[in-house]
Design a protein around this motif. Structure first.
Motif, short mmCIF file in Angstrom:
data_model
loop_
_atom_site.label_atom_id
_atom_site.label_comp_id
_atom_site.label_asym_id
_atom_site.label_seq_id
_atom_site.Cartn_x
_atom_site.Cartn_y
_atom_site.Cartn_z
N THR A 1 -33.86 -79.08 -38.99
CA THR A 1 -35.08 -79.81 -39.37
C THR A 1 -34.73 -81.12 -40.07
OG1 THR A 1 -36.31 -77.74 -39.61
CG2 THR A 1 -37.21 -79.67 -40.73
N CYS A 2 -33.82 -81.06 -41.02
CA CYS A 2 -33.45 -82.28 -41.77
C CYS A 2 -32.78 -83.30 -40.86
CB CYS A 2 -32.54 -81.92 -42.94
SG CYS A 2 -33.40 -81.04 -44.26
N ILE A 3 -31.88 -82.84 -40.01
CA ILE A 3 -31.20 -83.77 -39.10
C ILE A 3 -32.19 -84.37 -38.12
CG2 ILE A 3 -29.50 -83.91 -37.23
CD1 ILE A 3 -27.82 -81.85 -38.89
N SER A 4 -33.09 -83.56 -37.57
CA SER A 4 -34.10 -84.08 -36.64
C SER A 4 -35.01 -85.09 -37.34
CB SER A 4 -34.97 -82.94 -36.09
OG SER A 4 -34.19 -82.09 -35.30
N LYS B 1 -34.86 -92.58 -38.39
CA LYS B 1 -33.76 -93.56 -38.37
C LYS B 1 -33.57 -94.21 -39.74
CE LYS B 1 -33.83 -94.42 -33.61
NZ LYS B 1 -34.10 -94.44 -32.47
N ASN B 2 -33.56 -93.36 -40.74
CA ASN B 2 -33.40 -93.83 -42.12
C ASN B 2 -31.94 -93.98 -42.49
OD1 ASN B 2 -36.14 -93.81 -42.77
ND2 ASN B 2 -36.09 -91.61 -43.12
N VAL B 3 -31.67 -94.87 -43.40
CA VAL B 3 -30.35 -95.00 -43.99
C VAL B 3 -30.37 -94.15 -45.27
CG1 VAL B 3 -28.73 -96.61 -45.05
CG2 VAL B 3 -30.12 -97.33 -43.09
N PRO B 4 -29.40 -93.25 -45.44
CA PRO B 4 -29.42 -92.40 -46.63
C PRO B 4 -29.44 -93.21 -47.92
CG PRO B 4 -27.78 -91.63 -45.08
CD PRO B 4 -28.28 -92.95 -44.57
N GLU B 5 -30.22 -92.73 -48.84
CA GLU B 5 -30.29 -93.33 -50.17
C GLU B 5 -29.62 -92.38 -51.14
OE1 GLU B 5 -33.74 -93.80 -53.47
OE2 GLU B 5 -34.23 -94.42 -51.45
N LEU B 6 -28.88 -92.92 -52.06
CA LEU B 6 -28.23 -92.08 -53.05
C LEU B 6 -29.25 -91.66 -54.10
CD1 LEU B 6 -24.94 -94.11 -53.50
CD2 LEU B 6 -25.41 -92.22 -51.95
N ILE C 1 -20.53 -87.29 -50.66
CA ILE C 1 -21.01 -86.46 -49.55
C ILE C 1 -22.19 -87.15 -48.85
CG2 ILE C 1 -22.22 -84.31 -48.99
CD1 ILE C 1 -20.41 -82.95 -51.11
N ASN C 2 -23.03 -87.81 -49.60
CA ASN C 2 -24.18 -88.50 -49.02
C ASN C 2 -23.77 -89.60 -48.05
OD1 ASN C 2 -26.84 -87.70 -49.40
ND2 ASN C 2 -26.82 -88.31 -51.53
N GLN C 3 -22.53 -90.06 -48.12
CA GLN C 3 -22.05 -91.12 -47.23
C GLN C 3 -21.50 -90.57 -45.92
OE1 GLN C 3 -19.43 -93.85 -49.37
NE2 GLN C 3 -20.52 -93.40 -51.26
N LEU C 4 -21.38 -89.25 -45.80
CA LEU C 4 -20.85 -88.63 -44.59
C LEU C 4 -21.92 -88.58 -43.50
CD1 LEU C 4 -19.01 -85.57 -46.20
CD2 LEU C 4 -17.97 -87.69 -45.36
N GLY C 5 -21.48 -88.35 -42.27
CA GLY C 5 -22.40 -88.17 -41.15
C GLY C 5 -23.11 -86.82 -41.26
N HIS C 6 -24.10 -86.63 -40.41
CA HIS C 6 -24.93 -85.42 -40.48
C HIS C 6 -24.12 -84.12 -40.36
CE1 HIS C 6 -28.40 -87.92 -40.39
NE2 HIS C 6 -28.25 -88.29 -39.13
N LEU C 7 -23.27 -84.03 -39.35
CA LEU C 7 -22.52 -82.79 -39.13
C LEU C 7 -21.53 -82.54 -40.26
CD1 LEU C 7 -21.92 -80.33 -37.40
CD2 LEU C 7 -20.28 -81.73 -36.12
N LYS D 1 -21.72 -83.61 -43.30
CA LYS D 1 -22.51 -83.27 -44.48
C LYS D 1 -22.93 -81.80 -44.44
CE LYS D 1 -25.40 -86.54 -45.64
NZ LYS D 1 -26.62 -87.37 -45.79
N SER D 2 -23.35 -81.33 -43.27
CA SER D 2 -23.76 -79.93 -43.11
C SER D 2 -22.60 -78.98 -43.36
CB SER D 2 -24.29 -79.70 -41.69
OG SER D 2 -25.39 -80.51 -41.42
N ILE D 3 -21.45 -79.32 -42.78
CA ILE D 3 -20.28 -78.44 -42.91
C ILE D 3 -19.83 -78.35 -44.36
CG2 ILE D 3 -17.83 -78.21 -42.31
CD1 ILE D 3 -18.60 -79.44 -39.56
N ILE D 4 -19.74 -79.48 -45.05
CA ILE D 4 -19.26 -79.45 -46.44
C ILE D 4 -20.29 -78.76 -47.35
CG2 ILE D 4 -20.04 -81.73 -47.23
CD1 ILE D 4 -16.60 -80.21 -47.99
#
Length: 165
Positions: free
Chosen positions: A72-75, A81-86, A113-119, A121-124
């Motif tokens: 859900t979060c990744i979708s 198409k947001n840029v992650p905000e810290l 961790i917030n700077q990582l890609g979706h996958l 980030k999920s794994i860590i």
């Protein structure tokens, strides 16, 4: 006498209460400028509710919840198409004094961790939740070997990111 719908509703609410912190942690890591923590949480709960009647118990309920929450979060992120905000940690560090070294380390870790890609980030996230490689593989759809390889690379990437600062 309870109707079948009332029974399902009560069971669902009990599951959401039991895994409330898990859902919030997943949502926290995907919070962006345009998607608040509460918006993502609500979206995950709605998707859990829609899928709940189809849950057959073929995997652990926690695995099922992680899978739906992450998807859900990744979708949501892909659609927006947001840029992650810290954002700062709140729930895990509220009990710790403001200048506490642990809190500083946790904030730094989550910032990286917030700077990582979706996958990644999920794994860590799953690793930090002390999920086994097998559970991480089941939730993400990767092989156990791929999880181990990716985790080593993610850890190294986080170390390098820290050194570069």
């Amino acid at each position: 006498m309870q109707s079948p719908h009332e029974h399902i509703e009560k069971e669902f609410l009990a599951v959401v209460r039991a895994y409330d912190k898990v859902i919030y942690k997943v949502c926290y890591l995907y919070t962006t400028r345009n998607a608040s923590l509460n918006d993502l949480y609500q979206e995950v709960v709605i998707n859990l509710w829609k899928a709940f009647p189809k849950f057959r118990g073929e995997c652990k309920i926690s695995t099922w919840i992680y899978r739906i929450a992450l998807n859900t979060c990744i979708s949501f992120m892909c659609k927006e198409k947001n840029v992650p905000e810290l954002v700062t940690l709140t729930w895990d560090t509220d009990r710790v004094a403001e200048d506490d070294e642990l809190q500083i380390m946790l904030r730094e870790l989550y910032r990286l961790i917030n700077q990582l890609g979706h996958l990644d980030k999920s794994i860590i996230l799953l690793y930090l939740e002390e999920k086994s490689y097998e559970e991480i593989a089941e939730i993400t759809g990767l092989t156990v070997t791929n999880v181990a390889t990716k985790l080593n690379r993610i850890k190294q990437k986080l170390r390098n990111m820290k050194k570069e600062e």
